[in-house]
Design an enzyme around this catalytic site. Structure first.
Site, PDB file in Angstrom:
ATOM      1  N   ARG A  49       0.672  -1.277  -0.079  1.00 13.60           N
ATOM      2  CA  ARG A  49      -0.028  -0.108  -0.291  1.00 13.60           C
ATOM      3  C   ARG A  49       0.914   1.160  -0.175  1.00 13.60           C
ATOM      4  O   ARG A  49       1.764   1.346   0.710  1.00 13.60           O
ATOM      5  CB  ARG A  49      -0.964   0.140   1.324  1.00 13.60           C
ATOM      6  CG  ARG A  49      -1.605   1.194   1.186  1.00 13.60           C
ATOM      7  CD  ARG A  49      -2.431   1.466   2.672  1.00 13.60           C
ATOM      8  NE  ARG A  49      -1.942   1.552   3.609  1.00 13.60           N
ATOM      9  CZ  ARG A  49      -1.249   2.845   4.034  1.00 13.60           C
ATOM     10  NH1 ARG A  49      -1.474   3.633   3.197  1.00 13.60           N
ATOM     11  NH2 ARG A  49      -0.299   3.080   5.001  1.00 13.60           N
ATOM     12  N   THR A  50       0.569   2.386  -0.727  1.00 12.51           N
ATOM     13  CA  THR A  50       1.026   3.563  -0.749  1.00 12.51           C
ATOM     14  C   THR A  50      -0.177   4.426  -0.350  1.00 12.51           C
ATOM     15  O   THR A  50      -1.418   4.188  -0.890  1.00 12.51           O
ATOM     16  CB  THR A  50       1.622   4.106  -1.816  1.00 12.51           C
ATOM     17  OG1 THR A  50       0.898   3.931  -3.134  1.00 12.51           O
ATOM     18  CG2 THR A  50       2.999   3.304  -2.141  1.00 12.51           C
ATOM     19  N   SER A  51      -0.005   5.592   0.346  1.00 16.56           N
ATOM     20  CA  SER A  51      -1.078   6.521   0.486  1.00 16.56           C
ATOM     21  C   SER A  51      -1.611   7.384  -0.668  1.00 16.56           C
ATOM     22  O   SER A  51      -2.814   7.713  -0.810  1.00 16.56           O
ATOM     23  CB  SER A  51      -0.679   7.518   1.538  1.00 16.56           C
ATOM     24  OG  SER A  51      -0.233   6.936   2.648  1.00 16.56           O
ATOM     25  N   THR A  52      -0.826   7.656  -1.564  1.00 23.11           N
ATOM     26  CA  THR A  52      -1.266   8.332  -2.741  1.00 23.11           C
ATOM     27  C   THR A  52      -0.912   7.710  -4.144  1.00 23.11           C
ATOM     28  O   THR A  52       0.093   6.764  -4.137  1.00 23.11           O
ATOM     29  CB  THR A  52      -0.760   9.653  -2.736  1.00 23.11           C
ATOM     30  OG1 THR A  52       0.895   9.731  -2.999  1.00 23.11           O
ATOM     31  CG2 THR A  52      -1.013  10.467  -1.563  1.00 23.11           C
ATOM     32  N   GLN A  59       2.908   7.863  -5.429  1.00 16.82           N
ATOM     33  CA  GLN A  59       3.984   7.114  -5.064  1.00 16.82           C
ATOM     34  C   GLN A  59       4.028   5.892  -5.551  1.00 16.82           C
ATOM     35  O   GLN A  59       4.374   4.772  -5.027  1.00 16.82           O
ATOM     36  CB  GLN A  59       3.597   6.854  -3.377  1.00 16.82           C
ATOM     37  CG  GLN A  59       3.786   8.145  -2.420  1.00 16.82           C
ATOM     38  CD  GLN A  59       3.259   7.683  -1.126  1.00 16.82           C
ATOM     39  OE1 GLN A  59       2.179   7.012  -1.025  1.00 16.82           O
ATOM     40  NE2 GLN A  59       3.760   8.311  -0.102  1.00 16.82           N
TER      41      GLN A  59
END
Length: 187
Positions: A7-10, A13
């Site tokens: 997972r990345t937040s945005t 990324q």
């Protein structure tokens, strides 16, 4: 079976997400779930990974902060895995791989999760102090209201039959912003 979660937040990324996916494949994950979403939002791919996990499986992540933002959140996931007879493996926890199948692994995970939460809370504290100082000096502007700038696009996509979730994902804004744009609130 090893089941990976990245997972990345945005969406900006992308390199970070690709690095996680590479590391999970190298670790031997047969099934990998990934998403680009804030950890405070509903993480559908994490939910799918947890649902897919069976007795004897291990959920693998590259770092604790990709999975949970707090020790409480982390241990809720570990508990859910325990109830299924599954485990959690973190590939890079202080440079070591940690697995909850052992008592030592659980201890190390607990200690490092506490440090990670402490570090995040300290960063947020420094951030709040910086914002307060900037406001006092009259130089704080806040972030640009990107969702408002996309309100026409939101309404157009909604008229085309797209769901709020699809619109939010496509435009890189929150679902709440989508609903406000559709209702014309704050426009």
């Amino acid at each position: 079976m090893l089941i990976g979660y990245a997972r990345t937040s945005t969406t900006e990324q992308e390199a970070g997400l690709q690095a996680q996916l590479r590391d999970l494949k190298e670790a031997g994950c047969e099934e990998v779930y990934s998403e680009q979403i804030s950890s405070v939002d509903v993480r559908a791919q994490l939910r799918e990974a947890l649902t897919f996990t069976r007795k004897g499986d291990t959920l693998v992540v590259t770092k604790v902060d990709r999975l949970a933002r707090s020790t409480v959140g982390l241990w809720e996931i570990v508990k859910e895995l325990d109830e299924k007879g599954a485990a959690l493996r973190v590939l890079n926890l202080g440079g070591e791989t940690v697995d909850t199948k052992s008592a030592t692994g659980r201890l190390i995970l607990n200690i490092f999760a506490g440090f990670a939460q402490f570090e995040r809370e300290m960063m947020l504290e420094r951030q709040r102090e910086g914002i307060a100082k900037a406001k006092a000096e009259g130089v704080y502007k806040g972030r640009k209201p990107t969702a408002r700038a996309k309100a026409d696009e939101v309404r157009k996509m909604h008229a085309e039959g797209k769901t709020p979730t699809e619109i939010a994902r496509a435009l890189g804004i929150g679902r709440g912003s989508v609903y406000r744009a559709i209702e014309g609130v704050g426009a």
